[in-house]
Enzyme design. Sequence first.
Site, PDB file in Angstrom:
ATOM      1  N   LYS A  46       0.837  -1.196   0.000  1.00 41.61           N
ATOM      2  CA  LYS A  46       0.000   0.000   0.000  1.00 41.61           C
ATOM      3  C   LYS A  46       0.880   1.256   0.000  1.00 41.61           C
ATOM      4  O   LYS A  46       1.922   1.286   0.667  1.00 41.61           O
ATOM      5  CB  LYS A  46      -0.889  -0.029   1.248  1.00 41.61           C
ATOM      6  CG  LYS A  46      -1.956   1.050   1.305  1.00 41.61           C
ATOM      7  CD  LYS A  46      -2.846   0.852   2.532  1.00 41.61           C
ATOM      8  CE  LYS A  46      -3.975   1.841   2.631  1.00 41.61           C
ATOM      9  NZ  LYS A  46      -4.866   1.590   3.774  1.00 41.61           N
ATOM     10  N   SER A  77      -9.746   1.180   2.982  1.00 40.25           N
ATOM     11  CA  SER A  77      -8.974   2.043   2.121  1.00 40.25           C
ATOM     12  C   SER A  77      -7.873   1.324   1.339  1.00 40.25           C
ATOM     13  O   SER A  77      -7.375   1.868   0.357  1.00 40.25           O
ATOM     14  CB  SER A  77      -8.332   3.146   2.960  1.00 40.25           C
ATOM     15  OG  SER A  77      -7.427   2.598   3.891  1.00 40.25           O
ATOM     16  N   SER A  97      -9.635  -1.311   7.152  1.00 43.34           N
ATOM     17  CA  SER A  97      -9.198  -1.104   5.771  1.00 43.34           C
ATOM     18  C   SER A  97      -8.490  -2.266   5.097  1.00 43.34           C
ATOM     19  O   SER A  97      -8.175  -2.176   3.913  1.00 43.34           O
ATOM     20  CB  SER A  97      -8.292   0.114   5.695  1.00 43.34           C
ATOM     21  OG  SER A  97      -9.067   1.271   5.664  1.00 43.34           O
TER      22      SER A  97
HETATM   23  N1  GLN Z   1     -13.039   3.169   6.499  1.00 39.43           N
HETATM   24  C1  GLN Z   1     -12.440   3.637   7.718  1.00 39.43           C
HETATM   25  C2  GLN Z   1     -12.152   5.109   7.612  1.00 39.43           C
HETATM   26  O1  GLN Z   1     -12.470   5.678   6.608  1.00 39.43           O
HETATM   27  C3  GLN Z   1     -11.232   2.837   8.050  1.00 39.43           C
HETATM   28  C4  GLN Z   1     -10.023   3.293   7.366  1.00 39.43           C
HETATM   29  C5  GLN Z   1      -8.816   2.470   7.678  1.00 39.43           C
HETATM   30  O2  GLN Z   1      -8.897   1.415   8.293  1.00 39.43           O
HETATM   31  N2  GLN Z   1      -7.686   3.004   7.286  1.00 39.43           N
HETATM   32  O3  GLN Z   1     -11.625   5.710   8.511  1.00 39.43           O
END
Ligand code: GLN
Length: 464
Positions: free
Chosen positions: A55, A130, A154
């Site tokens: 990532k 994400s 994410s």
């Molecule tokens: N979807 C969650 C957010 O938008 C989790 C994001 C993540 O785990 N980086 O904060």
Amino acid sequence: MSIVSNTEKALDNAERLNGELNAFLSIEREHALGRAAELDAVAGSKLNGLAVAVKDNICTKGMRTSCGSHILNDYKAHYDATAIKRLNDAGAVMVGKTNMDEFAMGSSNETSAFGPAKNPWDVTRVPGGSSGGSAVAVASGVVRAALGSETGGSVRQPASLCGIVGFKPTYGRISRYGLVAFASSLDNIGIFGQTTRDVADVLGVIAGRDPLDSTSADVPVPDYAATLDNDIAGKTIGVPRALLGEGLDEDVSEKVLASIDNFEKLGAKIVDIELPYAKYGIAVYYIIATAEASSNLARFDGVRYGFRAEDAPGLREMYFKTREEGFGAEVKRRIMLGTYVLSSGYYDAYYSKAQKVRALVKRDYATAFEKCDAILTPTSPSVAFKLGEKSDDPISMYLNDIYTVSANLAGVPAISVPCGLSSEGLPIGVQLVGNFWSEDVLLNLASKYETAFPLEAKPSIYVG
Ligand code: GLN
């Protein structure tokens, strides 16, 4: 096959599919082939040339690390994250950096400044987020394993939407050194695998105390791969049935309930448990995560990293203009929310209250784990949704994380493993949450499950 030819295959596939899937923000051909040739020249290594994707919020020396943001568009990291160094030392080959929601804020990959990655099961749908690009790189068969990051789900959520395994460790199990901070008390590096074994192999290499991260724990790292095939008869799985009703897609509910029966067939014992504070998870998460993000993202000021706006008349204006032009809408929304909940007038009402409820969420788990070895829930309330379907409605987007955020709030490990397909043929994941440091138990349960009940189809775009 030599490591060089295996790496070439991954690079060729990554390049060929990227027009359609947009999984990679950069493909590091020269680096990967150089490393592969070095590995071919020495006898055996632990990971034996395993091609991995990473990532783009994990620092890779001399390579672009954009965090999916315009503000870091041209930023090249000056050092390798500890997880990258350990992967490299163990003989993995990093083939490229993957697409992501901007600064890991999102659940669909649509907040990326470089356009969303697409779901290989149906390219009109989101891959989740994400860490969407890493999920797509694994699900489409370009690589067997990839690193993502987890602040509130994410890795698990996109794994569920893409039909692969996604894993979040106990907080402190994997060093965060070199992971660009979003919300430091929630952030973890997580792992995607085509199978649980891929996850176990990677975890075994990157886990463990790191003097460069004071929150990494000095807890012995077991041989995860060695216990994957252990019998799970006698293991107890807790099911919080009260959380399986409202807001859950029918197909997801059906497959997750079937997975409970399947675990029983494998010899696990099922017990009812309660997580009474889980319903506050989203509210607590979006206060704490935004508060920490507003502080962490203060460093992007046009002076120290990446992009700087042009033609600002003075220093203050330069800060404003850089952040105005450099950050996207979701990141700005989070910074504003975060500074608001930390402001002197609202600190007690929001931030301080959220910290107290966080302690109660954690206590829920401690009570539940007196009765069971793992807790089973859906990973995501729905299957992959259409691109654009939720992007104008932040609240409905935030609700995607309803089953995942609590594990981050509590700091416990969790895994998502495929458990079936919807009536439209889209993958569904089941989540197992474990007690602190019980990654081996989760990997064992997930591995037995996927071996006994594999998904009955592959994505429409698949090169593995
Ligand atoms: N979807 C969650 C957010 O938008 C989790 C994001 C993540 O785990 N980086 O904060």
